[in-house]
Write a protein that holds these residues in place. Structure first.
Motif, PDB file in Angstrom:
ATOM      1  N   GLN A  47      -8.157   0.083  -0.255  1.00 58.54           N
ATOM      2  CA  GLN A  47      -8.282  -1.232   0.367  1.00 58.54           C
ATOM      3  C   GLN A  47      -9.646  -1.402   1.063  1.00 58.54           C
ATOM      4  O   GLN A  47     -10.243  -2.458   0.993  1.00 58.54           O
ATOM      5  CB  GLN A  47      -7.133  -1.398   1.374  1.00 58.54           C
ATOM      6  N   ASP A  62      -6.192  -1.661  -4.610  1.00 65.41           N
ATOM      7  CA  ASP A  62      -5.535  -2.165  -3.406  1.00 65.41           C
ATOM      8  C   ASP A  62      -6.409  -3.266  -2.807  1.00 65.41           C
ATOM      9  O   ASP A  62      -7.425  -2.985  -2.177  1.00 65.41           O
ATOM     10  CB  ASP A  62      -5.308  -1.029  -2.408  1.00 65.41           C
ATOM     11  N   GLU A  63      -5.994  -4.497  -3.000  1.00 70.85           N
ATOM     12  CA  GLU A  63      -6.715  -5.663  -2.500  1.00 70.85           C
ATOM     13  C   GLU A  63      -8.203  -5.599  -2.811  1.00 70.85           C
ATOM     14  O   GLU A  63      -9.035  -5.525  -1.905  1.00 70.85           O
ATOM     15  CB  GLU A  63      -6.479  -5.825  -0.991  1.00 70.85           C
ATOM     16  N   SER A  74       0.828  -1.211   0.000  1.00 70.85           N
ATOM     17  CA  SER A  74       0.000   0.000   0.000  1.00 70.85           C
ATOM     18  C   SER A  74       0.858   1.254   0.000  1.00 70.85           C
ATOM     19  O   SER A  74       0.524   2.248  -0.657  1.00 70.85           O
ATOM     20  CB  SER A  74      -0.931   0.009   1.220  1.00 70.85           C
TER      21      SER A  74
END
Ligand SMILES: Nc1ncnc2c1ncn2[C@@H]1O[C@H](COP(=O)(O)OP(=O)(O)OP(=O)(O)O)[C@@H](O)[C@H]1O
Ligand SMILES: [Mg+2]
Lengths: 261, 263
Positions: free
Chosen positions: B90, B174-175, B46
């Motif tokens: 995320q 992000d994820e 991140s």
């Protein structure tokens, strides 16, 4: 022994923290202000916070003002009875309310209500990446979140204090005429004779400064909060406590500036 | 592949206090490709994306977009370059003071300009947000809800919708599938591949999910101890021949990567 010194140590820590924050806070304030003079300006955010501060704080500020005006009348009546100067009560009420109680009590109430809400909202946005998301959506968070709130705080408080002034004097008037046996006409005349334009102006200047400080500390502590829900809770407490302390300190400074000759 | 890569990173280094999170990252992402980055929790994935977005200032190194260095250019140019990137955070990072439609509208109004250089009107943005919700498989009526009324999977989809609303040239994820059930994960992956294809964008995706990595990615790299220890085709992730990548992708306890206490 320790438990006696704990509060002292806590006070020391609080003072140190305040000093440490002072530099960062000043920079934050200047940055926020600089965004006020550079376009764009986010009117919607400004109007929303203005309504939130000015309109929704009215009930609590109004109640505080009425009761404190009333209690000043009562206290000075009993206190001055021995000097036979009860006639001065109208003047005491209006000066106490307009110079001190209106701005300070309204400021403290708004600090508790609005300062806490601002730091909680902005703090939550910080720890859930919403502030970073603003940035990635080409929106400067200082300009979008902070600048409009600073202006709204500065403008809302004088409005609230003007209302607090009127209601505080009315509170004193109500107690004096119904309970203490004053003649309404004479009380009103005495009120207007006692108060000068400067008293009102300085009270409103104080209010503007307090409003700026409340919004500034609410935004600052929210913006710099770290570490999840607990961090946001701590930021909220800091915002209210530091705004209240700074407000009283500035109250003294401004009073000294205008009335201390 | 020819010409300058869309994103070119050299010697990127970032420490937080004593802890060196990124330690000399070199990365080229060609235009129109999807790059997947894998790596353990807390390995700095991140942080890497945040450096490119300008949310974290790195200690050293260069980050170029279309050959222009973000770190040495003026702040106005940097803002213009970063404006080309759409980011799915995320945890979604939806604005919870706004409705879903206004969240997507915010993405639209932030990036899109009409012929005269004006923002879209609020009404038009709201109107268009319905179409974008459909693109991520949500009914336009979802636009009336507030983000807190959505499930995690729906929040991810709305986050995706907001990120793609401005049709950015570059997309970061992000994820995107963490915390979703496998079917929803596959659906989101499909949406991502779809968006990247349709917009012709360049993408960087972070993931822990190997199935997802192979579905989304063309290229892949593994981040470990602040360095990109392996780079290759995403299709080779499961049989890379690299002991570290093997251990990670197959989730083995024994191998070159040792569990360590995190600092
Ligand atoms: N703003 C910050 N200040 C201090 N340390 C930070 C900061 N941001 C990240 N870190 C540290 O950098 C390291 C990498 O964090 P990062 O969020 O990039 O991990 P990650 O690879 O994305 O992990 P995950 O897969 O769990 O999301 C962590 O140890 C974290 O504590
Ligand atoms: Mg991460």
């Amino acid at each position: 022994m320790n438990f006696l010194l704990d509060p002292v140590a806590a006070l020391g820590r609080a003072t140190l923290a305040l000093v440490r924050h002072a530099g960062a806070l000043t920079l934050f304030a200047l940055l926020g202000l600089s965004h006020l003079v550079r376009p764009p300006f986010y009117w919607r955010v400004f109007v929303a916070s203005l309504i939130d501060i000015a309109y929704y704080s009215l009930p609590v500020v109004a109640l505080t003002a009425v009761f404190s005006g009333g209690v000043i009348a009562l206290q000075s009546y009993t206190g001055f009875a021995q000097y036979h100067v009860q006639s001065a009560i109208a003047g005491i009420v209006v000066l106490a309310v307009v110079r001190e109680l209106g701005p300070v009590l309204a400021g403290l109430m708004v600090a508790g209500r609005v300062g806490a809400a601002m730091s909680a909202e902005i703090g939550t946005m910080r720890v859930t990446d919403q502030i970073d998301a603003l940035y990635t959506l080409s929106t400067d968070p200082m300009k979008y979140l902070v600048a409009p709130r600073l202006l709204a705080g500065t403008m809302a408080l004088p409005f609230l204090v003007a209302i607090a002034d009127i209601l505080g004097v009315l509170g004193g008037f109500a107690v004096s005429t119904t309970k203490l046996g004053f003649e309404p006409g004479a009380y009103i005349i005495a009120t207007f004779n006692a108060v000068k334009p400067l008293d009102v102006t300085v009270g409103l200047v104080k209010a503007a400064v307090f409003g700026f400080l409340i919004a500034l500390l609410g935004c600052y502590h929210g913006y710099t909060s770290r570490g999840g829900a607990e961090g946001v809770g701590a930021a909220t407490t800091s915002a209210v406590v530091s705004a209240s302390i700074l407000l009283l300190a500035f109250d003294y400074l401004i009073t000294d500036l205008f009335f201390a000759q | 592949m020819s010409g300058t890569p869309k994103i070119r990173i050299r010697g990127l280094t970032k420490s937080f206090g004593e802890k060196k999170v990124l330690d000399g990252i070199d990365l080229d992402v060609e235009a129109g490709t999807s790059y997947v980055i894998i790596g353990g929790s807390g390995s700095g994935k991140s942080v890497l994306l945040r450096c490119i977005l300008g949310l974290i200032v790195p200690d050293e190194g260069s980050i170029e977009i279309d050959g222009e260095d973000l770190l040495t250019t003026t702040s106005a140019r940097r803002a213009a370059l970063v404006a080309r990137i759409g980011m799915l955070f995320q945890n979604g990072a939806l604005f919870d003071s706004m409705s879903v439609a206004d969240n997507i509208g915010f993405g639209l109004r932030a990036k899109l300009r009409d012929g005269a250089g004006h923002k879209l009107s609020r009404a038009e943005a709201r109107e268009r947000s319905g179409d974008i919700l459909k693109q991520v498989g949500l009914d336009p009526s979802v636009g009336l809800l507030s983000p807190s009324e959505l499930s995690g999977g729906m929040q991810k989809r709305v986050g995706l919708a907001r990120a793609i609303a401005g049709t950015p040239e570059i997309l970061f994820f992000d994820e995107p599938t963490t915390g979703l059930d496998p079917i929803m994960g596959a659906v989101i992956d499909g949406l991502i591949v779809d968006c990247v294809k349709r917009l012709g964008s360049t993408a960087i995706a972070i993931t822990h999910d190997m199935a997802s990595a192979r579905r989304i990615g063309d290229q892949a790299a593994m981040l470990y101890h602040g360095k990109l220890v392996w780079k290759g085709l995403a299709s080779n992730l499961m049989n890379s021949g690299d002991p570290m990548v093997d251990q990670f992708t197959h989730g083995r306890r024994e191998g070159p990567i040792k569990m360590e206490l995190r600092r």
